[in-house]
Design a protein around this motif. Sequence first.
Motif, mmCIF file in Angstrom:
data_model
loop_
_atom_site.group_PDB
_atom_site.id
_atom_site.type_symbol
_atom_site.label_atom_id
_atom_site.label_comp_id
_atom_site.label_asym_id
_atom_site.label_seq_id
_atom_site.Cartn_x
_atom_site.Cartn_y
_atom_site.Cartn_z
ATOM 1 N N THR A 1 0.812 -1.266 -0.018
ATOM 2 C CA THR A 1 -0.004 0.103 -0.054
ATOM 3 C C THR A 1 0.792 1.324 -0.025
ATOM 4 N N LEU A 2 1.815 1.276 0.736
ATOM 5 C CA LEU A 2 2.761 2.436 0.882
ATOM 6 C C LEU A 2 3.523 2.398 -0.464
ATOM 7 N N ALA A 3 4.150 1.397 -0.908
ATOM 8 C CA ALA A 3 5.040 1.481 -2.112
ATOM 9 C C ALA A 3 4.261 2.172 -3.288
ATOM 10 N N LEU A 4 2.906 1.790 -3.383
ATOM 11 C CA LEU A 4 2.202 2.236 -4.393
ATOM 12 C C LEU A 4 1.798 3.732 -4.192
ATOM 13 N N HIS A 5 1.363 3.972 -2.768
ATOM 14 C CA HIS A 5 1.195 5.488 -2.788
ATOM 15 C C HIS A 5 2.513 6.486 -2.872
ATOM 16 N N LEU A 6 3.453 6.059 -2.323
ATOM 17 C CA LEU A 6 4.725 7.040 -2.656
ATOM 18 C C LEU A 6 5.124 6.970 -4.084
ATOM 19 N N ALA A 7 4.996 5.933 -4.812
ATOM 20 C CA ALA A 7 5.407 5.853 -5.984
ATOM 21 C C ALA A 7 4.280 6.879 -6.950
ATOM 22 N N VAL B 1 8.535 3.764 9.086
ATOM 23 C CA VAL B 1 7.239 4.609 9.202
ATOM 24 C C VAL B 1 6.060 3.849 9.858
ATOM 25 N N LEU B 2 5.698 4.464 10.877
ATOM 26 C CA LEU B 2 4.333 3.980 11.627
ATOM 27 C C LEU B 2 3.236 3.870 10.457
ATOM 28 N N ASN B 3 2.621 2.793 10.254
ATOM 29 C CA ASN B 3 1.467 2.727 9.493
ATOM 30 C C ASN B 3 0.320 2.140 10.208
ATOM 31 N N MET B 4 -0.975 2.447 9.652
ATOM 32 C CA MET B 4 -2.124 1.913 10.211
ATOM 33 C C MET B 4 -2.092 2.204 11.759
ATOM 34 N N ALA B 5 -1.376 3.482 11.925
ATOM 35 C CA ALA B 5 -1.495 4.065 13.528
ATOM 36 C C ALA B 5 -2.870 4.362 13.864
ATOM 37 N N VAL C 1 -2.223 6.854 9.225
ATOM 38 C CA VAL C 1 -3.223 6.527 10.223
ATOM 39 C C VAL C 1 -3.907 5.265 9.356
ATOM 40 N N GLU C 2 -4.559 4.494 10.218
ATOM 41 C CA GLU C 2 -5.610 3.476 9.559
ATOM 42 C C GLU C 2 -6.624 3.955 9.187
ATOM 43 N N ARG C 3 -6.614 4.439 7.812
ATOM 44 C CA ARG C 3 -7.856 4.923 7.036
ATOM 45 C C ARG C 3 -8.266 4.398 5.989
ATOM 46 N N GLU C 4 -9.732 3.975 5.709
ATOM 47 C CA GLU C 4 -10.308 3.349 4.471
ATOM 48 C C GLU C 4 -9.794 3.758 3.252
ATOM 49 N N GLU D 1 -1.396 12.895 5.252
ATOM 50 C CA GLU D 1 -0.401 11.995 5.866
ATOM 51 C C GLU D 1 0.590 11.363 4.760
ATOM 52 N N LEU D 2 -0.142 11.321 3.674
ATOM 53 C CA LEU D 2 0.657 10.890 2.369
ATOM 54 C C LEU D 2 1.598 11.904 1.925
ATOM 55 N N GLU D 3 1.156 13.063 1.857
ATOM 56 C CA GLU D 3 2.101 14.264 1.331
ATOM 57 C C GLU D 3 3.263 14.455 2.395
ATOM 58 N N ALA D 4 2.958 14.260 3.583
ATOM 59 C CA ALA D 4 3.985 14.460 4.757
ATOM 60 C C ALA D 4 5.116 13.134 4.774
ATOM 61 N N SER D 5 4.672 12.005 4.417
ATOM 62 C CA SER D 5 5.658 10.926 4.239
ATOM 63 C C SER D 5 6.324 11.087 2.927
ATOM 64 N N ALA D 6 5.604 11.408 1.724
ATOM 65 C CA ALA D 6 6.281 11.563 0.571
ATOM 66 C C ALA D 6 7.145 12.686 0.264
#
Length: 226
Positions: A16-22, A142-146, A175-178, A203-208
């Motif tokens: 999920t995170l690999a896709l989102h960052l890419a 990275v803390l995921n599904m926080a 955070v854990e979000r649908e 949250e995505l913007e912050a980690s990316a």
Amino acid sequence: MIMTVGSTKGGVGKSTLALHLAVSWARAGRDVLLVDGDRQGSVQKFIAARADSGRTPVVACVQYVDGRVPRDQVRLQAPRYQDVLIDAGGHDSPALRAALFVGDAVLVPFRPRTVDVQAIGDMAALIDEARQARDGLLAMAVLNMADPGRSSDNVDAIGALADFPQPVALEAKVVEREAFPNAAGFGLSVDELLPRDAKACEELEASATEVPAMVEQWISNGRAIS
Ligand SMILES: Nc1ncnc2c1ncn2[C@@H]1O[C@H](COP(=O)(O)OP(=O)(O)O)[C@@H](O)[C@H]1O
Ligand SMILES: [Mg+2]
């Protein structure tokens, strides 16, 4: 930069995170290659769904799951891309070791759960091993599904990370979000999903943003491992 999203633990959010960052980096105009290093092929399925919907930017994606192949192929492909992001699959596999060997950096997602924090210990050992065989490897977590807000589980999980010399936890947390699985299922990032979940997008913007900033800083420090 070549970065592995890896953990010896499954279900922590690597794909999920690999896709989102890419997708996020591609949307920022970067040339990204996503490498699916998992037989389950989650990332490839996400990208196939993205292609079916005709969504741009198109994200290049290849699947290499066996032993030396990822290492050699990634080396071959890397000069053609600004970023190569490897989803390294869910256990202590030759593919994970190969990815740690070839990458500049590794990002280890973990949930605020005891089992995930234990898996960080296994990853710390693998990272150490990779560092003995090669120069430099930046290790981040990275803390995921926080939990939303400042829960004691989030704080405890981040605190437990300090027991290990690496990886270093990002400030950003997811955070854990649908919205994250809902978007990923279509090969989208949360910023492309309607209705928009503003918190997921933040949250995505912050980690990316934080990940490449840490990599740049590390490179400008001569790839020193602290
Ligand atoms: N931030 C998140 N919020 C909600 N669900 C998530 C989040 N990250 C991952 N998931 C879900 O958790 C499960 C495991 O994620 P996945 O990316 O497949 O993990 P891995 O690749 O490490 O096995 C999937 O069902 C995914 O949709
Ligand atoms: Mg996966």
